[in-house]
Scaffold this motif. Structure first.
Motif, PDB file in Angstrom:
ATOM      1  N   LEU A  87       9.942   5.243  -0.899  1.00  0.00           N
ATOM      2  CA  LEU A  87       8.505   5.275  -1.219  1.00  0.00           C
ATOM      3  C   LEU A  87       7.795   6.435  -0.512  1.00  0.00           C
ATOM      4  CD1 LEU A  87       7.762   1.432  -1.002  1.00  0.00           C
ATOM      5  CD2 LEU A  87       7.977   2.816  -3.087  1.00  0.00           C
ATOM      6  N   LEU A  88       8.208   6.662   0.729  1.00  0.00           N
ATOM      7  CA  LEU A  88       7.604   7.750   1.518  1.00  0.00           C
ATOM      8  C   LEU A  88       7.973   9.116   0.927  1.00  0.00           C
ATOM      9  CD1 LEU A  88       5.807   7.523   3.963  1.00  0.00           C
ATOM     10  CD2 LEU A  88       7.813   7.665   5.423  1.00  0.00           C
ATOM     11  N   ARG A 103      -2.975   5.226  -2.102  1.00  0.00           N
ATOM     12  CA  ARG A 103      -3.318   4.250  -1.054  1.00  0.00           C
ATOM     13  C   ARG A 103      -2.458   4.531   0.166  1.00  0.00           C
ATOM     14  NH1 ARG A 103      -5.249  -0.557  -3.592  1.00  0.00           N
ATOM     15  NH2 ARG A 103      -5.314  -1.571  -1.574  1.00  0.00           N
ATOM     16  N   ASP A 104      -3.012   4.286   1.343  1.00  0.00           N
ATOM     17  CA  ASP A 104      -2.232   4.508   2.558  1.00  0.00           C
ATOM     18  C   ASP A 104      -2.209   3.271   3.414  1.00  0.00           C
ATOM     19  OD1 ASP A 104      -1.257   7.210   2.402  1.00  0.00           O
ATOM     20  OD2 ASP A 104      -3.348   7.845   2.494  1.00  0.00           O
ATOM     21  N   LYS A 107       8.521  18.503  -1.263  1.00  0.00           N
ATOM     22  CA  LYS A 107       7.860  18.590  -2.580  1.00  0.00           C
ATOM     23  C   LYS A 107       8.794  19.167  -3.649  1.00  0.00           C
ATOM     24  CE  LYS A 107       3.549  20.282  -4.526  1.00  0.00           C
ATOM     25  NZ  LYS A 107       2.231  20.832  -4.193  1.00  0.00           N
ATOM     26  N   LYS A 149       0.833  -1.213   0.000  1.00  0.00           N
ATOM     27  CA  LYS A 149       0.000   0.000   0.000  1.00  0.00           C
ATOM     28  C   LYS A 149       0.859   1.251   0.000  1.00  0.00           C
ATOM     29  CE  LYS A 149      -4.066  -1.959   2.176  1.00  0.00           C
ATOM     30  NZ  LYS A 149      -5.313  -1.614   2.836  1.00  0.00           N
ATOM     31  N   LEU A 150       2.000   1.182   0.719  1.00  0.00           N
ATOM     32  CA  LEU A 150       2.922   2.319   0.742  1.00  0.00           C
ATOM     33  C   LEU A 150       3.430   2.615  -0.669  1.00  0.00           C
ATOM     34  CD1 LEU A 150       4.590   4.323   2.493  1.00  0.00           C
ATOM     35  CD2 LEU A 150       6.299   2.526   2.773  1.00  0.00           C
ATOM     36  N   LYS A 174       5.895   9.632  -2.115  1.00  0.00           N
ATOM     37  CA  LYS A 174       4.531  10.040  -1.719  1.00  0.00           C
ATOM     38  C   LYS A 174       4.496  11.515  -1.350  1.00  0.00           C
ATOM     39  CE  LYS A 174       1.103   6.767  -0.359  1.00  0.00           C
ATOM     40  NZ  LYS A 174       1.468   5.369  -0.622  1.00  0.00           N
ATOM     41  N   ALA A 175       5.624  12.017  -0.820  1.00  0.00           N
ATOM     42  CA  ALA A 175       5.700  13.430  -0.431  1.00  0.00           C
ATOM     43  C   ALA A 175       6.152  14.305  -1.611  1.00  0.00           C
ATOM     44  CB  ALA A 175       6.645  13.595   0.759  1.00  0.00           C
ATOM     45  N   ASP A 176       6.105  13.745  -2.824  1.00  0.00           N
ATOM     46  CA  ASP A 176       6.372  14.500  -4.059  1.00  0.00           C
ATOM     47  C   ASP A 176       7.828  14.913  -4.277  1.00  0.00           C
ATOM     48  OD1 ASP A 176       3.705  14.339  -4.938  1.00  0.00           O
ATOM     49  OD2 ASP A 176       3.161  16.072  -3.707  1.00  0.00           O
ATOM     50  N   LYS A 199       0.166   4.565  -5.410  1.00  0.00           N
ATOM     51  CA  LYS A 199      -0.339   5.930  -5.415  1.00  0.00           C
ATOM     52  C   LYS A 199      -1.776   5.943  -4.900  1.00  0.00           C
ATOM     53  CE  LYS A 199      -0.106   9.980  -8.177  1.00  0.00           C
ATOM     54  NZ  LYS A 199      -0.654  10.608  -9.329  1.00  0.00           N
TER      55      LYS A 199
END
Ligand SMILES: Nc1nc(=O)c2c([nH]1)NC[C@@H]1CN(c3ccc(C(=O)N[C@@H](CCC(=O)O)C(=O)O)cc3)C=[N+]21
Length: 294
Positions: free
Chosen positions: A178-179, A135-136, A159, A129-130, A182-184, A133
């Motif tokens: 991955l984190l 999904r959390d 970002k 899930k991590l 997710k934080a762009d 895109k």
């Protein structure tokens, strides 16, 4: 000179916030968060980490459930213990200390942990899930979460930045990248087979060092003003110390701190925050459990 990020101080602040929430839960619902820490065998480093985790629980009013198994225990027995913890309503988080002895398949054991109690965030479903895109996961892995929390609290925006993660382990490098994604951030992963890692690291606005190689990242590899988060916890011989060793990071701190904008020390950087994120995940797990069962 870089701003040295005081992970110990940030960790202390967050721990008092957690302790307050634990008090409130206990008052309102008569329940405290519970964390099970499973350790197999007697590796010195694992015992010391597990000791820190259990002590931190006690300080915050979190109940810890200690499961200490001998080195020779069978995989089936470890899994049986995990199933019992899954079924125990007073346990809201389960951590199986890694590495496990060679005869035990880590992935198999981690997969047996209920995803609702996977406070390490190591269950393949949570990692999956991590990686997706939009999904959390229920829980973010503690060390990567610690790194991002330190950046955020230091006012470093992510970002659109170039972020380079050094190392691709399942427990730090991979989830950290991955984190960051997710934080762009624009993310690169440098590892043991990368050609000329220094030329890639030099482009980084944010460096997360998790290679497990003492002081491998030199000051000349760092882009001036970059934020450097050092996850390395390497024990190197030091006869001047009572213990005979001292801890150093993956970054040459003396050099890099002259070039970087921000840097975390070792010890006192990411380490104390990792334990704090574990406690936070346990609290969140307990809150989720109470919300669903009241
Ligand atoms: N299932 C699992 N989850 C983990 O989170 C996990 C694990 N297995 N296996 C081993 C690694 C390592 N790890 C650390 C935690 C705290 C410090 C820490 O607090 N270090 C202190 C120094 C402590 C000292 O002085 O010895 C510091 O950096 O200031 C370091 C490393 C968690 N790990």
């Amino acid at each position: 000179m870089a701003t040295v990020i005081d992970g110990k101080a940030v960790a202390q602040t967050i721990r008092s916030e957690i302790a307050e929430e634990v008090r409130q839960l206990s008052q309102k619902y008569g329940k405290v968060p519970g964390l099970a820490v499973v350790i197999v065998g007697n590796r010195k480093d694992s015992q010391s980490y597990v000791g820190m985790k259990r002590k931190a629980c006690a300080e915050l009013g979190i109940k810890s459930f200690d499961v200490d198994l001998p080195e020779q225990v069978s995989e089936a027995e470890v899994i049986k213990q995990v199933h019992e913890l899954n079924a125990n309503p007073d346990v809201h988080g389960i951590l199986v200390q890694l590495p496990l002895p060679k005869h035990i398949n880590e992935e198999k054991v981690l997969t047996e942990i209920s995803i609702e109690k996977d406070v390490d965030g190591f269950h393949p479903l949570n990692i999956g899930k991590l990686a997706m895109k939009g999904r959390d996961p229920l829980f973010l892995p503690c060390t990567p979460k610690a790194c991002l929390e330190l950046l955020e609290r230091s006012g470093v925006s992510i970002k659109g930045k170039n972020a380079v993660v050094v190392g691709r382990s399942n427990i730090v490098g991979l989830p950290a990248s991955l984190l960051l994604l997710k934080a762009d951030a624009t993310v690169s992963i440098v590892h043991s087979r990368t050609n000329q890692p220094e030329s890639i690291i030099r482009e980084a606005d944010i460096v997360i060092a998790a290679a497990g190689q003492p002081m491998m990242i030199k000051g000349s590899w760092i882009k001036p003003g970059a934020a450097v988060i050092d996850v390395g916890t390497n024990a190197v011989d030091d006869p001047t110390k009572k213990s005979g060793y001292r801890l150093v990071g993956d970054v040459d701190f003396a050099e890099a701190s002259k070039v970087a904008g921000w840097i975390t020390p070792v010890p006192g950087g990411v380490g104390p925050m990792t334990v704090t994120m574990l406690l936070k995940n346990t609290l969140d797990g307990a809150k989720r459990y109470i919300a669903q069962n009241n």
